[in-house]
Design an enzyme around this catalytic site. Structure first.
Site, mmCIF file in Angstrom:
data_model
loop_
_atom_site.group_PDB
_atom_site.id
_atom_site.type_symbol
_atom_site.label_atom_id
_atom_site.label_comp_id
_atom_site.label_asym_id
_atom_site.label_seq_id
_atom_site.Cartn_x
_atom_site.Cartn_y
_atom_site.Cartn_z
ATOM 1 N NE ARG A 73 62.182 69.289 -5.923
ATOM 2 C CZ ARG A 73 62.406 68.261 -5.211
ATOM 3 N NH1 ARG A 73 62.966 68.658 -4.106
ATOM 4 N NH2 ARG A 73 62.303 67.092 -5.410
ATOM 5 C CG PHE A 103 67.977 74.502 5.847
ATOM 6 C CD1 PHE A 103 69.131 74.215 6.622
ATOM 7 C CD2 PHE A 103 67.125 75.039 6.422
ATOM 8 C CE1 PHE A 103 69.150 74.787 7.963
ATOM 9 C CE2 PHE A 103 67.155 75.624 7.727
ATOM 10 C CZ PHE A 103 68.030 75.373 8.461
ATOM 11 C CG ASP A 119 72.909 74.372 1.940
ATOM 12 O OD1 ASP A 119 71.836 73.857 2.130
ATOM 13 O OD2 ASP A 119 73.832 73.777 2.064
ATOM 14 C CG ASN A 144 74.813 78.124 10.938
ATOM 15 O OD1 ASN A 144 73.536 78.053 11.163
ATOM 16 N ND2 ASN A 144 75.514 77.051 11.688
ATOM 17 C CB ALA A 145 70.344 78.010 7.442
ATOM 18 C CG ASP A 176 63.488 70.725 2.498
ATOM 19 O OD1 ASP A 176 62.955 70.063 3.434
ATOM 20 O OD2 ASP A 176 63.940 70.146 1.512
ATOM 21 C CB CYS A 227 62.968 65.316 6.747
ATOM 22 S SG CYS A 227 64.709 65.828 7.185
#
Length: 400
Positions: A207, A223, A245, A274-275, A295, A335
């Protein structure tokens, strides 16, 4: 009680891999029940140590210690917790928000303990550890004197070990969100109702990297959750930040965090959508940004979800690159543990070819020290993070 492996099935264990799968076991001596501590032996009788046994799980044994004479008691767990705490205090100094225990990487199988100042969260995916929960919570109270310990076991993976999903206050009194400070920016973290355990601790090193490049730029934080990347960018002088988001509660928390920091709300857009769909709409509208952060949640929960995950990562990265002018910056992360770093890079490079641009790598990152990677266990390495600059050089686009 002892688990004896099939001939040749101890190779991973010899390399330090801490799980024994059911199909590796030749026989079980004695009558251990799920959660009991058992010896782990090779076919030739070589003892490898002790682990938690599970009668029905695919992960039949979770390794605990190479010492077959060890007693798995309060002193054993205290030593593991003290070692974990020492690492975090060395890594983060006076900061009191971090992942205190990262499962197998800290020698406490399937267990996640996060610290947010005087509040701890408990997440457990291992039956043997869950059986010993009160013992470990007692130790945490002795070591840290927390005001509250909150259970965040609303995770479907618990069902694989025969554990129910649940959430609540285990110890002490939780009066609501806890305030933390990260690189001078304040965040209120709701450990009971927030995403994951309340905050995305694993992006703490990234960040500030993004924020330092945000001054006078138009930023899109996709997100965005509670606003970690976007609000830090705003605090560092971004011209405008668009937070996107799908969660209305998360967006409300982001608004509250913006007010907490005295940020100019006219320089912030809070967008609940909805991204994946909204990115396409922004492209169609001809929108442009100078810096975009992607992200997303783990699109690939396991290897069987990889094809869908690849398509989702391609979709968002292609859209993001189309929204950036030459010289614009793309911070993109994954992730998904099942998607390794090389595969993720291939997706990004493919996305750039589809758009017809070049990329210049400015920064690459992974997990911070409170999420240590156990070298012998790929499952503990999950976070990939890259910061690219979009180049003006034209390259032939890939045709479908």
């Amino acid at each position: 009680m002892r688990v004896v492996l099939k001939p040749g099935k101890d190779k991973l264990l010899r390399r330090g891999y801490p799980w024994v799968f059911a199909n590796q076991i030749h026989r079980v001596e004695g009558r251990p029940r799920t959660g009991d501590v058992v010896e782990i032996a090779a076919a030739d009788g070589t003892l490898y140590g002790l682990g938690f046994y599970h009668e029905r799980s695919q992960i039949a044994v979770r390794f605990l210690t190479p010492d077959p004479e060890a007693t798995i008691d309060a002193a054993f767990f205290r030593q593991r917790l003290e070692r974990a705490l020492a690492l975090r205090e060395t890594a983060f100094g006076d900061s009191t928000h971090y992942r205190l225990v990262f499962s197998e990487s800290d020698g406490l199988p399937g267990t996640i303990i996060d610290r947010y100042g005087e509040v701890l969260t408990w997440t457990c995916l291992c039956y043997g550890m869950e059986q010993r929960r009160d013992l470990i919570l007692d130790l945490l109270e002795e070591l840290l004197q927390p005001r509250a310990i909150v259970e965040r076991n609303d995770n479907s993976l618990r069902e694989k070990d025969g554990l129910p999903q649940q959430r609540g206050i285990l110890r002490g009194r939780y009066d609501g969100p806890v305030e933390i400070v990260e690189d001078g920016v304040r965040f209120r973290v709701d450990v009971l109702e927030g995403l994951k355990t309340g905050f995305f601790l694993d992006q703490r090193l990234h960040r500030p990297v993004v924020a330092r490049l945000a001054r006078d730029r138009r930023v899109l934080d996709v997100f965005s959750a509670d606003g970690g990347f976007g609000l830090m960018a705003a605090a560092r002088g971004a011209a405008h930040v668009h937070l996107l988001d799908i969660s209305e509660p998360a967006m409300q928390r982001a608004r509250e965090n913006a007010r907490l920091n005295g940020l100019d709300l006219s320089r912030l857009t809070f967008d609940v959508a909805n991204a994946l769909d909204r990115l396409g709409e922004l492209v169609a509208q001809g929108a442009t940004y100078d810096l975009i952060v992607l992200d997303p949640p783990a699109f690939a929960k396991s290897k069987r979800h990889l094809d869908d995950a690849r398509r989702a990562y391609q979709r968002i990265n292609i859209s993001a690159l189309r929204l950036l002018p030459p010289g614009g910056l793309l911070a993109t992360a994954s992730c998904s543990q099942a998607l390794d770093e090389d595969e993720f890079l291939k997706i990004i490079h493919y996305s750039a070819r589809r758009v017809g641009c070049g990329l210049r790598l400015l920064y690459r990152g992974t997990q911070p020290p409170d999420h240590p990677v156990l070298e012998a266990m790929p499952e503990t390495h999950y976070l990939k993070f890259f910061l690219f600059q979009k180049m003006a050089d034209e390259v032939p686009p890939v045709r479908q």
